[in-house]
Design an enzyme around this catalytic site. Structure first.
Site, short mmCIF file in Angstrom:
data_model
loop_
_atom_site.label_atom_id
_atom_site.label_comp_id
_atom_site.label_asym_id
_atom_site.label_seq_id
_atom_site.Cartn_x
_atom_site.Cartn_y
_atom_site.Cartn_z
CG ASP A 12 -51.36 6.21 -16.48
OD1 ASP A 12 -50.98 6.82 -15.46
OD2 ASP A 12 -50.80 5.19 -16.90
CG ASP B 16 -47.25 6.22 -18.78
OD1 ASP B 16 -47.20 5.65 -17.69
OD2 ASP B 16 -47.35 5.60 -19.86
CG HIS C 87 -42.74 7.31 -20.82
ND1 HIS C 87 -42.37 6.37 -19.88
CD2 HIS C 87 -43.97 6.94 -21.26
CE1 HIS C 87 -43.34 5.48 -19.77
NE2 HIS C 87 -44.32 5.80 -20.59
CG HIS D 278 -42.49 1.79 -22.08
ND1 HIS D 278 -43.27 0.72 -21.68
CD2 HIS D 278 -43.32 2.86 -22.11
CE1 HIS D 278 -44.51 1.12 -21.48
NE2 HIS D 278 -44.57 2.42 -21.75
CG HIS E 169 -46.82 6.40 -24.70
ND1 HIS E 169 -46.05 5.35 -25.12
CD2 HIS E 169 -47.04 6.22 -23.38
CE1 HIS E 169 -45.80 4.55 -24.09
NE2 HIS E 169 -46.40 5.05 -23.01
CE LYS F 263 -48.66 4.92 -14.47
NZ LYS F 263 -48.39 4.34 -15.79
CB CYS G 230 -51.87 1.83 -16.49
SG CYS G 230 -50.43 1.88 -17.60
#
Length: 194
Positions: A9, A51, A53, A62, A78, A103, A145
């Site tokens: 990340d 990440d 999203h 989340h 984010h 992810k 993470c």
């Protein structure tokens, strides 16, 4: 041992000035690039997670959309897919990455093992296919993470080293606790030149 590097990340939203920026994030990005230049031949595979999203909804609770985030299980928006915040930090040489893992698509996800590769495989499948039995873990954030990814790597039967100089955390105390937890679980916490 056949070793992979897991880069966790290293994204704009997790570095200084980002939605959830951590101090030292940009330096970690640059440090990983330098590490790859010096030690890249030590790795059979370089794998990076992001990440990624969904823009709509709260991604399984989340995102704190209707209340203040608690910064434990709920967070400000984010790393929304396709935005500048979700991109790798420019100091990270993304050209050195062999495999990209996304992810958190619609759900909370901390570990790289919760994501999938661009062709839909899990990280565990990929490591098994390539005969990788050891991983070095670097990236952001030490206390979230990076911690989750290293614990999952141990749980998947891999030998794990966390390169201490190439991680940055949300808070000093929780980062120290995460590194101590990882060491107690069987990971080696070593200097970046380890």
């Amino acid at each position: 041992m056949t070793r992979a590097l897991l880069i966790i990340d290293v994204q704009n939203d997790f570095t200084e000035g980002g939605a959830l920026g951590v101090d030292g994030g940009a330096a970690v990005a640059a440090g990983i690039t330098a590490h790859l230049r010096e030690a890249g031949d030590d790795y059979a595979l370089v794998i990076a997670s992001r990440d990624w999203h969904d823009a709509d909804g709260d991604n399984g609770g989340h995102f704190a959309r209707d209340a203040d985030p608690d910064f434990v299980t709920t967070w400000p928006v984010h790393c929304v897919a396709g935005t500048a915040g979700a991109e790798y930090h420019p100091a990270l040489d993304a050209g050195a990455v062999d495999v990209h893992v996304r992810k958190g698509q619609g759900v909370p996800a901390y570990s790289i093992f919760e994501g999938t590769t661009e062709d839909g495989r899990t990280l565990a499948q990929l490591l098994d296919e390539r005969g990788i039995d050891a991983v070095d873990v670097v990236g952001i954030a030490t206390d979230y993470c990076v911690r989750a990814s290293a614990l999952d790597a141990l749980g998947a039967g891999r030998s794990v080293r966390v390169l201490e100089g190439l991680v940055a955390g949300v808070a000093a105390e929780s980062s120290r606790a995460a590194l101590a937890e990882l060491a107690a679980a069987g990971a080696e916490v070593v200097p970046a030149d380890g």
